[in-house]
Design an enzyme around this catalytic site. Structure first.
Site, PDB file in Angstrom:
ATOM      1  N   ARG A 289      10.932  -6.286   4.942  1.00 42.36           N
ATOM      2  CA  ARG A 289      11.087  -4.589   5.340  1.00 42.36           C
ATOM      3  C   ARG A 289      11.686  -3.524   5.880  1.00 42.36           C
ATOM      4  O   ARG A 289      11.926  -3.788   7.157  1.00 42.36           O
ATOM      5  CB  ARG A 289       9.431  -3.941   5.081  1.00 42.36           C
ATOM      6  CG  ARG A 289       8.205  -2.893   4.904  1.00 42.36           C
ATOM      7  CD  ARG A 289       7.208  -3.335   4.624  1.00 42.36           C
ATOM      8  NE  ARG A 289       6.270  -2.643   6.356  1.00 42.36           N
ATOM      9  CZ  ARG A 289       5.336  -3.216   6.341  1.00 42.36           C
ATOM     10  NH1 ARG A 289       4.873  -2.841   5.268  1.00 42.36           N
ATOM     11  NH2 ARG A 289       4.742  -3.314   7.739  1.00 42.36           N
TER      12      ARG A 289
ATOM     13  N   ARG B 194      -1.529  -8.427  13.458  1.00 41.89           N
ATOM     14  CA  ARG B 194      -1.619  -7.569  11.941  1.00 41.89           C
ATOM     15  C   ARG B 194      -2.915  -8.517  11.442  1.00 41.89           C
ATOM     16  O   ARG B 194      -3.649  -7.103  10.992  1.00 41.89           O
ATOM     17  CB  ARG B 194      -0.729  -6.251  11.793  1.00 41.89           C
ATOM     18  CG  ARG B 194      -0.062  -5.287  13.056  1.00 41.89           C
ATOM     19  CD  ARG B 194       1.314  -5.242  12.540  1.00 41.89           C
ATOM     20  NE  ARG B 194       1.510  -4.090  11.556  1.00 41.89           N
ATOM     21  CZ  ARG B 194       2.199  -3.715  10.394  1.00 41.89           C
ATOM     22  NH1 ARG B 194       2.797  -5.093  10.001  1.00 41.89           N
ATOM     23  NH2 ARG B 194       1.897  -3.304   9.716  1.00 41.89           N
TER      24      ARG B 194
ATOM     25  N   LYS C 211       0.422  -1.599   0.066  1.00 37.06           N
ATOM     26  CA  LYS C 211      -0.063  -0.145  -0.499  1.00 37.06           C
ATOM     27  C   LYS C 211       0.712   1.235  -0.020  1.00 37.06           C
ATOM     28  O   LYS C 211       0.209   2.279  -0.872  1.00 37.06           O
ATOM     29  CB  LYS C 211      -0.841  -0.193   1.425  1.00 37.06           C
ATOM     30  CG  LYS C 211      -1.932  -0.678   1.351  1.00 37.06           C
ATOM     31  CD  LYS C 211      -2.883  -0.733   3.014  1.00 37.06           C
ATOM     32  CE  LYS C 211      -2.306   0.073   3.926  1.00 37.06           C
ATOM     33  NZ  LYS C 211      -1.888  -1.653   4.968  1.00 37.06           N
TER      34      LYS C 211
ATOM     35  N   ARG D  14      -9.522   1.656   8.799  1.00 39.38           N
ATOM     36  CA  ARG D  14      -9.701  -0.301   8.589  1.00 39.38           C
ATOM     37  C   ARG D  14     -10.504  -0.889   9.217  1.00 39.38           C
ATOM     38  O   ARG D  14     -10.577  -2.103   9.908  1.00 39.38           O
ATOM     39  CB  ARG D  14      -8.151  -0.185   9.377  1.00 39.38           C
ATOM     40  CG  ARG D  14      -7.148  -0.599   8.908  1.00 39.38           C
ATOM     41  CD  ARG D  14      -5.614   0.077   9.632  1.00 39.38           C
ATOM     42  NE  ARG D  14      -4.138  -0.875  10.081  1.00 39.38           N
ATOM     43  CZ  ARG D  14      -3.636   0.013   9.481  1.00 39.38           C
ATOM     44  NH1 ARG D  14      -3.461   0.515   8.714  1.00 39.38           N
ATOM     45  NH2 ARG D  14      -1.961  -0.909   9.154  1.00 39.38           N
TER      46      ARG D  14
ATOM     47  N   ARG E  12      10.476  -2.075  11.614  1.00 37.37           N
ATOM     48  CA  ARG E  12       9.677  -1.079  12.402  1.00 37.37           C
ATOM     49  C   ARG E  12      10.355  -2.407  13.215  1.00 37.37           C
ATOM     50  O   ARG E  12       9.817  -3.648  13.416  1.00 37.37           O
ATOM     51  CB  ARG E  12       8.723  -1.277  12.060  1.00 37.37           C
ATOM     52  CG  ARG E  12       8.334   0.067  11.131  1.00 37.37           C
ATOM     53  CD  ARG E  12       7.464   0.831  10.297  1.00 37.37           C
ATOM     54  NE  ARG E  12       6.093  -0.364  10.550  1.00 37.37           N
ATOM     55  CZ  ARG E  12       5.182  -0.221   9.786  1.00 37.37           C
ATOM     56  NH1 ARG E  12       5.056   0.087   9.187  1.00 37.37           N
ATOM     57  NH2 ARG E  12       3.068  -0.328  10.214  1.00 37.37           N
TER      58      ARG E  12
HETATM   59  P1  AMP Z   1       0.544   0.936   8.874  1.00 35.95           P
HETATM   60  O1  AMP Z   1       2.327   2.077   8.865  1.00 35.95           O
HETATM   61  O2  AMP Z   1      -0.257   1.428   8.064  1.00 35.95           O
HETATM   62  O3  AMP Z   1       0.952  -0.427   9.060  1.00 35.95           O
HETATM   63  O4  AMP Z   1       0.330   1.047  11.027  1.00 35.95           O
HETATM   64  C1  AMP Z   1       0.787   1.136  11.896  1.00 35.95           C
HETATM   65  C2  AMP Z   1      -0.317   0.601  13.107  1.00 35.95           C
HETATM   66  O5  AMP Z   1      -0.905   1.846  13.246  1.00 35.95           O
HETATM   67  C3  AMP Z   1      -1.135  -0.101  12.973  1.00 35.95           C
HETATM   68  O6  AMP Z   1      -0.440  -1.336  12.807  1.00 35.95           O
HETATM   69  C4  AMP Z   1      -2.279   0.784  14.147  1.00 35.95           C
HETATM   70  O7  AMP Z   1      -2.268  -0.687  15.204  1.00 35.95           O
HETATM   71  C5  AMP Z   1      -1.644   1.984  13.415  1.00 35.95           C
HETATM   72  N1  AMP Z   1      -3.031   2.225  13.074  1.00 35.95           N
HETATM   73  C6  AMP Z   1      -2.275   2.853  11.538  1.00 35.95           C
HETATM   74  N2  AMP Z   1      -3.676   2.897  11.014  1.00 35.95           N
HETATM   75  C7  AMP Z   1      -4.054   2.897  11.751  1.00 35.95           C
HETATM   76  C8  AMP Z   1      -5.612   3.063  11.729  1.00 35.95           C
HETATM   77  N3  AMP Z   1      -7.048   3.748  10.327  1.00 35.95           N
HETATM   78  N4  AMP Z   1      -6.706   2.923  12.707  1.00 35.95           N
HETATM   79  C9  AMP Z   1      -6.100   1.798  13.786  1.00 35.95           C
HETATM   80  N5  AMP Z   1      -4.861   1.854  13.578  1.00 35.95           N
HETATM   81  C10 AMP Z   1      -3.798   1.865  12.887  1.00 35.95           C
END
Ligand code: AMP
Length: 223
Positions: free
Chosen positions: A130, A174, A16, A91, A163
């Site tokens: 990653r 996740r 993404k 999400r 990360r």
């Molecule tokens: P990402 O970088 O998009 O994979 O996001 C990393 C983490 O941030 C996720 O695993 C969630 O813990 C939190 N997070 C990101 N976007 C959201 C969202 N829309 N709703 C809730 N938690 C989020």
């Protein structure tokens, strides 16, 4: 050029972020990544960052009301007026409904929700190489998208790191959260008539060429 308000839907590690960055470059629109916004808050030591960190490190979602308020604040800034791509939001169904409300108030609507459907085995392979830049958050992958110089960001020279939530046990959590909570959004946006399914790899030319093709097909690209 048609103004594009886009959503990028897909599991963690589906590509993404890389595709969102490519589309922003092509269309001249702004990427709004909730993951990046949370990580910036964590880095800045804000109260929101402290709250978010406890969820993120467990592989759980940050509560809907907190996340939606952060997105509303971001979408209220003038740089999103020419179009944006939401990367990692919504999400949950509650977030998708909150987004409809936010856009109703701000006077916009979603043009397309782009869904990257990537098989689970492939996801684990992708996440396990990653890295992101500690300064500008640009995404890299040891195999698919390596930096020119090892451990260093091509764009800003920042140090690359893995990360904490990309560690194997957290990734499993996740993926479970994605399947149970985020996947229903595919039907939500299908019912609205804005869902576009994108194969994980359209070609071997890379994300920018792939996304240019998608943008042209959708009538989003003037160039
Ligand atoms: P990402 O970088 O998009 O994979 O996001 C990393 C983490 O941030 C996720 O695993 C969630 O813990 C939190 N997070 C990101 N976007 C959201 C969202 N829309 N709703 C809730 N938690 C989020």
């Amino acid at each position: 050029m048609k103004k594009a308000n886009l959503i990028m839907l897909g599991a963690p590690g589906s590509g993404k972020g890389t595709r969102a960055v490519a589309l922003c470059e092509i269309l001249g629109i702004v990427q709004v990544s909730t993951g990046d916004l949370f990580r910036n808050n964590i880095k800045g030591g804000t109260e929101l960052g402290r709250l978010a960190k406890s969820y993120i490190n467990r592989g759980e979602l940050v509560p809907d009301d907190v996340t939606a308020a952060m997105v509303k604040d971001r979408l209220s800034k003038p740089d999103t007026a020419g179009g944006f791509i939401l990367d990692g939001f919504p999400r949950t169904l509650a977030q998708a409904r909150a987004l409809d409300e936010i856009l109703g108030e701000l006077g916009g609507e979603i043009s397309y929700a782009l869904y990257l459907d990537v098989p689970d085995g492939e996801i684990v392979r992708r996440i396990s190489g990653r890295m992101i830049c500690s300064e500008c958050q640009a995404p890299y992958h040891r195999e698919f998208n390596p930096p020119k110089s090892e451990g260093v960001c091509d764009k800003c020279g920042g140090k690359l790191f893995t990360r904490e939530d990309d560690m194997p046990e957290t990734v499993q959590k996740r993926l479970e959260v994605f399947r149970s909570t985020t996947l229903p959004l595919v039907d939500f946006y299908k019912a609205k008539g804005v869902l576009v399914e994108i194969p994980p790899e359209l070609s071997d030319r890379g994300a920018v060429a792939d996304m240019r093709e998608v943008a042209e097909k959708l009538g989003l690209c003037a160039r």
